[in-house]
Design an enzyme around this catalytic site. Structure first.
Site, PDB file in Angstrom:
ATOM      1  N   ARG A   1      22.144  51.818 -30.532  1.00  0.00           N
ATOM      2  CA  ARG A   1      21.858  53.192 -31.012  1.00  0.00           C
ATOM      3  C   ARG A   1      22.940  53.854 -31.839  1.00  0.00           C
ATOM      4  NH1 ARG A   1      16.902  51.943 -30.365  1.00  0.00           N
ATOM      5  NH2 ARG A   1      15.904  52.417 -28.365  1.00  0.00           N
TER       6      ARG A   1
ATOM      7  N   ASP B   1      13.510  44.681 -36.539  1.00  0.00           N
ATOM      8  CA  ASP B   1      12.959  44.922 -35.205  1.00  0.00           C
ATOM      9  C   ASP B   1      12.681  46.408 -34.941  1.00  0.00           C
ATOM     10  OD1 ASP B   1      12.271  44.095 -32.436  1.00  0.00           O
ATOM     11  OD2 ASP B   1      13.858  45.532 -32.023  1.00  0.00           O
TER      12      ASP B   1
ATOM     13  N   ASP C   1      16.091  43.080 -25.090  1.00  0.00           N
ATOM     14  CA  ASP C   1      15.469  44.216 -25.807  1.00  0.00           C
ATOM     15  C   ASP C   1      15.839  45.536 -25.107  1.00  0.00           C
ATOM     16  OD1 ASP C   1      14.146  45.693 -27.669  1.00  0.00           O
ATOM     17  OD2 ASP C   1      12.130  44.991 -27.163  1.00  0.00           O
TER      18      ASP C   1
HETATM   19  O1  DOR Z   1      10.022  48.957 -27.089  1.00  0.00           O
HETATM   20  C1  DOR Z   1      10.692  48.821 -28.079  1.00  0.00           C
HETATM   21  N1  DOR Z   1      11.740  49.609 -28.334  1.00  0.00           N
HETATM   22  N2  DOR Z   1      10.374  47.863 -28.954  1.00  0.00           N
HETATM   23  C2  DOR Z   1      10.966  47.764 -30.155  1.00  0.00           C
HETATM   24  O2  DOR Z   1      10.628  46.877 -30.899  1.00  0.00           O
HETATM   25  C3  DOR Z   1      11.997  48.732 -30.566  1.00  0.00           C
HETATM   26  C4  DOR Z   1      12.650  49.312 -29.380  1.00  0.00           C
HETATM   27  C5  DOR Z   1      13.486  50.524 -29.698  1.00  0.00           C
HETATM   28  O3  DOR Z   1      14.244  50.508 -30.678  1.00  0.00           O
HETATM   29  O4  DOR Z   1      13.428  51.489 -28.940  1.00  0.00           O
END
Ligand code: DOR
Length: 435
Positions: free
Chosen positions: A64, A154, A307
């Protein structure tokens, strides 16, 4: 001067216990006699009953920063990673600004070095601003100080096949890899959850399995045509596994990851309307979970990737339709994977298989030298100590992450990370971050 550590009575990869000595950032002895000879001055860590693994490597982390430091920073996410047993993470590009230039990837890389808790390897965006219209500065990112090898939009799919083909052709020159978020956008407009029985009952717009499978099928054909490396992010359906198996048999250079949450949670959880269970791709069915576990065991899915997607309370604790998709993962992943039993041999956990899926293979995919190497004399001491007999109860307040969107809150899971070493220095000792 670097300190030295003696891990006394540790079981490397679950094998017979021995003593392991770490000094000046590397493993210097891996047997009781050798370690005893050189142990003078070493800090002794009682590691009886503990398993020593190569430090875990995450192919898919959202840190982030820059832009949403209220949800996570490179430092807070790095600390969460170290506590989860990681020594390296790949930081996704969907920051604000997007990591689509040499400047931004170098910024993330430097923040990672400054935090010094894990090696942060920036992932570059495939298209400028994740807009899907124009390739990002792939070459400049590759030759930058961050030496980017993996590129991904992504959060969004590289939906235009011409753009995907160009990206594959471009990275082939330096053996880079395109990591695809496989989601045909025309099939997921307004989608809120997996399309199936539960979405029909709840009246929520569905995200069908075919939206993932159609893109994977297209992209393995493209990767085969170009001869470039393709990686599939967060595989979530049984059908995707079948396509990947087919692609492997044809010799396509494709690798794939599965998240811990897709290995244990299902779309049934959406019945609670608790947005902590909203994620993209969505939680699927129990049959998909079974297929994903089997694929991970078989190796059709190469790696577990978290993820890890931190979100603020404001962005997450609201009505389901407005909540951002994503869940935390770094601190709990090892326990979640152990809880599945997917990597179990005849005598309990197959630690070698676990090291393969969570350390060696992800390090190879991301091109991270010095990581994903089994403890051996002369090898960089990027290592993780696990207590397989302990349990961990998930308490959100105890997390190092700045966010609290943990779907396992209140659960008691098997296993505990006791220590993590980055180049011989402990980032975690006694289950606590050292800084
Ligand atoms: O659930 C998700 N959150 N999938 C994604 O591909 C992006 C990610 C995010 O950046 O919060």
């Amino acid at each position: 001067m670097s300190r030295s550590y003696l891990l006394a009575g540790v079981a490397p990869l679950g094998r017979a216990p021995t003593d392991v000595l770490i000094r000046d950032g590397v493993v210097v002895a891996l047997d009781a006699a050798g370690a005893a000879g050189a142990r003078a001055g070493a800090e002794v860590v009682d590691a009886a009953g503990l398993v020593l693994l190569p430090g875990l490597v995450d192919l898919h982390t959202h840190l982030r920063e820059p832009g949403r430091e209220d949800a996570e920073t490179v430092e807070s996410g790095s600390r969460a990673a170290a506590l989860g047993g990681y020594t390296a993470v790949c930081a996704m590009a969907n920051t604000e600004p997007v990591a689509d230039t040499a400047g931004v990837v170098e910024q993330v890389y430097r923040l990672g070095r400054a935090a010094g808790l894990v090696d942060v390897q920036p992932v570059g965006a495939v298209t400028a601003g994740l807009g899907g219209q124009r390739l990002a500065e792939l070459g400049a990112m590759a030759t930058s100080a961050a030496a980017v090898r993996m590129f991904s939009d992504d959060g969004r799919c590289v939906a235009d096949p011409r753009m995907m083909r160009r990206a594959l052709e471009y990275v082939k020159a330096f053996d880079g890899v395109i990591a695809q978020h496989a989601e045909e956008p025309g099939l997921t407009l307004g989608a809120q959850m997996h399309e199936g029985e539960v979405s029909a009952v709840l009246g929520l717009a569905g995200w069908p399995a075919v939206a993932e499978e159609a893109i994977i099928a297209r992209d393995v054909l493209l990767a085969g045509h170009v001869g470039a490396r393709l990686h599939i992010c967060h595989v979530s359906t049984a059908g995707s596994v079948e396509i990947l198996r087919w692609a492997r048999q044809r010799g396509v250079r494709v690798t794939a990851e599965v998240t811990p949450h897709h290995l244990v949670l299902t779309d049934e959880l959406a019945r609670s309307y608790d947005p902590v269970f909203k994620v993209n791709p969505p939680l699927r069915t129990a049959a998909d979970v079974t297929a994903l576990r089997a694929a991970l065991a078989e190796g059709v899915i190469d790696a577990v990737a978290t993820d890890h997607a931190p979100h603020t309370v404001e962005d997450k604790e609201c009505e389901w339709a407005y909540a951002r998709p994503g869940m935390l993962g770094l601190e709990t992943v090892l326990s979640v994977v152990l809880s599945t039993g997917a990597l179990a041999g005849d005598a309990g956990t197959d630690w070698d298989a676990l090291a393969q899926r969570m350390s060696r293979t992800p390090a190879r995919i991301a091109g991270l030298d010095g990581h994903g190497r089994d403890p051996a004399v002369g090898v960089p001491a990027n290592l993780t100590l696990v207590d397989p007999a302990a349990t961990t109860t998930v308490e959100p307040g105890a997390s190092a992450s700045r966010s609290r969107n943990n779907p396992y809150t209140g659960r008691t899971l098997p296993g505990r990370i006791v220590a993590t070493f980055l180049r011989g220095e402990p980032t975690v000792l006694d289950g606590k971050a050292t800084r």
